[in-house]
Design an enzyme around this catalytic site. Structure first.
Site, PDB file in Angstrom:
ATOM      1  N   LYS A  67      99.598   5.505  55.318  1.00  0.00           N
ATOM      2  CA  LYS A  67      99.907   6.422  54.082  1.00  0.00           C
ATOM      3  C   LYS A  67      98.904   7.105  53.457  1.00  0.00           C
ATOM      4  O   LYS A  67      98.342   8.171  52.979  1.00  0.00           O
ATOM      5  CB  LYS A  67     100.308   5.428  52.938  1.00  0.00           C
ATOM      6  CG  LYS A  67     101.970   4.975  53.413  1.00  0.00           C
ATOM      7  CD  LYS A  67     102.617   4.264  52.235  1.00  0.00           C
ATOM      8  CE  LYS A  67     101.989   2.916  52.091  1.00  0.00           C
ATOM      9  NZ  LYS A  67     102.000   2.033  53.420  1.00  0.00           N
ATOM     10  N   THR A  68      97.569   6.037  53.290  1.00  0.00           N
ATOM     11  CA  THR A  68      96.115   6.665  52.934  1.00  0.00           C
ATOM     12  C   THR A  68      95.688   7.753  53.937  1.00  0.00           C
ATOM     13  O   THR A  68      95.036   8.801  53.536  1.00  0.00           O
ATOM     14  CB  THR A  68      94.954   5.517  52.861  1.00  0.00           C
ATOM     15  OG1 THR A  68      95.665   4.568  51.709  1.00  0.00           O
ATOM     16  CG2 THR A  68      93.854   5.931  52.282  1.00  0.00           C
ATOM     17  N   ASP A 112      96.935   5.506  44.884  1.00  0.00           N
ATOM     18  CA  ASP A 112      97.275   4.436  45.848  1.00  0.00           C
ATOM     19  C   ASP A 112      98.013   3.562  44.870  1.00  0.00           C
ATOM     20  O   ASP A 112      97.498   3.490  43.832  1.00  0.00           O
ATOM     21  CB  ASP A 112      96.053   3.734  46.638  1.00  0.00           C
ATOM     22  CG  ASP A 112      96.695   3.011  47.961  1.00  0.00           C
ATOM     23  OD1 ASP A 112      97.891   3.009  48.224  1.00  0.00           O
ATOM     24  OD2 ASP A 112      96.005   2.425  48.524  1.00  0.00           O
ATOM     25  N   THR A 161     103.905   0.736  48.548  1.00  0.00           N
ATOM     26  CA  THR A 161     104.927  -0.180  49.356  1.00  0.00           C
ATOM     27  C   THR A 161     106.163  -0.499  48.786  1.00  0.00           C
ATOM     28  O   THR A 161     106.939  -0.965  49.413  1.00  0.00           O
ATOM     29  CB  THR A 161     104.189  -1.333  49.742  1.00  0.00           C
ATOM     30  OG1 THR A 161     103.543  -2.093  48.586  1.00  0.00           O
ATOM     31  CG2 THR A 161     102.711  -0.997  50.706  1.00  0.00           C
ATOM     32  N   ARG A 220      97.435  -0.487  61.698  1.00  0.00           N
ATOM     33  CA  ARG A 220      96.064  -1.231  61.184  1.00  0.00           C
ATOM     34  C   ARG A 220      96.156  -2.567  61.855  1.00  0.00           C
ATOM     35  O   ARG A 220      94.981  -3.210  61.892  1.00  0.00           O
ATOM     36  CB  ARG A 220      96.516  -1.417  59.742  1.00  0.00           C
ATOM     37  CG  ARG A 220      95.318  -2.237  58.990  1.00  0.00           C
ATOM     38  CD  ARG A 220      95.653  -2.713  57.644  1.00  0.00           C
ATOM     39  NE  ARG A 220      95.896  -1.489  56.813  1.00  0.00           N
ATOM     40  CZ  ARG A 220      96.171  -1.038  55.522  1.00  0.00           C
ATOM     41  NH1 ARG A 220      96.734  -2.204  54.894  1.00  0.00           N
ATOM     42  NH2 ARG A 220      96.237   0.034  54.845  1.00  0.00           N
TER      43      ARG A 220
END
Length: 341
Positions: A67-68, A112, A161, A220
């Site tokens: 997402k980032t 975020d 999230t 990740r």
């Protein structure tokens, strides 16, 4: 006597630098999420052709899916600056207005964990997103002064999230909504090979496949496992991360052949052994495994549910027969299984 809580160590400066190095900077470099990429590319191209700011965008899904990274890619593809902040960073309206008042034309503002933005500040954000202006009241009572700040057109990109915790009026103001799903092993393999090249790590095809298979569908995690396997290979003086090396290191890290780590197994085992297979409330489960409710819900549950090890019911969490089989507990709680399933 209360159990001592085990916390994860802070990432090292090297890890932070490596993470920044591994982030794709353009849509063409971003691996996976093909439908999202195709549609996002159209929206960006259309906005650039019109010379307008891209409509407000929200990315949601489990942590670690990009997402980032996508927020920064949006800014790079639009060729505009990005202001990166987070929901918990804002304590009052002045802080939020301070950020928005310095936004350049068509700039990207990335928030975020936007679900953690204080509700009282959402009213200011609504007005900024809809009307490109903010109202600011200084002082109180007869000394109160009212100011209107006009803003440049901008694109708000939110990441979360827990999209369900965002209020409906806030969600409705995002014209572009994308959900990120867990990645296929083939995409994760390509991510591992790309990261290995950037980090100058020798990885064989079967080694990358093994890492991808145990990465819980999350880039990740795949990158983190790659770096830790590199450490084992270096100390063991193995020139290449092949399948044997990956398997050895992952076993040392207690990541099993389905990608479950020690906490995943503790969650499932606790439900079976302490709560008869469930159903059990999330609060009781969190206490049983000494973990925060939010961490279980955001980090562990999405994968366990999608992989078929856990079910959510109205009464609580329940393990599945697949979980019992994987843990080697099949047939040990037959009475409980007949009650549950």
């Amino acid at each position: 006597m209360a159990k001592e809580r085990v916390t994860s160590p802070r990432p090292s400066l090297e890890d932070l630098k490596n993470e920044a190095l591994l982030r794709p900077r353009a849509l063409d470099e971003f691996i996976g999420q093909p439908d999202l990429k195709a549609n996002l590319s159209v929206f960006i191209q259309a906005a650039k052709q019109r010379g307008d700011a891209l409509d407000h965008v929200i990315f949601y899904g489990p942590p670690g899916l990009g997402k980032t990274t996508l927020a920064h890619i949006v800014a790079n593809e639009l060729d505009v600056p990005i202001k990166h902040t987070s929901g918990p960073a804002f304590q009052n309206s002045a802080e939020l207005l301070g950020v928005l008042s310095h936004v350049e034309r068509n700039q990207v503002v990335f928030i975020d964990e936007i679900h953690r933005l204080p509700r009282v500040l959402e009213e200011h954000l609504y007005q900024a997103m809809d009307d490109l202006r903010c109202e600011l009241v200084v002082d109180k009572g007869p000394n109160a002064r009212h100011y209107t700040l006009n803003l440049e057109p901008f694109t708000l990109v939110g990441a979360t999230t827990r999209v369900g915790m965002i209020t409906a009026p806030m969600r409705d103001r995002f014209g572009v909504v994308f959900r990120l799903d867990f990645y296929e092993p083939a995409d994760l393999k390509n991510i591992v090979l790309r990261s290995a090249k950037l980090l100058d790590i020798s990885v064989s095809e079967d080694g990358a496949t093994e890492i991808a298979r145990r990465s819980r569908g999350t880039p990740r995690i795949a990158n983190r496992l790659l770096k830790r396997i590199r450490d084992f290979a270096q100390v063991e003086e193995r020139p290449t991360v092949d399948r044997e090396t990956a398997d050895y290191a992952l076993d040392r890290l207690k990541v099993d052949d389905r990608g479950l780590d020690e906490m995943d197994r503790r969650i499932l085992t606790s439900i079976v052994e302490k709560f008869g297979g469930g159903p059990v409330g999330i609060g009781s489960l969190a206490v049983a495994v000494s973990e925060e409710v939010e961490t279980i819900e955001d980090v562990y549950e999405p994968f366990l549910i999608q992989a078929g090890f856990l079910k959510r019911t109205q009464r609580g969490r329940v393990t599945t027969p697949l979980a019992l089989s994987h843990l080697g507990l099949a047939g040990t709680t037959e009475q409980d299984q007949s009650r549950l399933f």
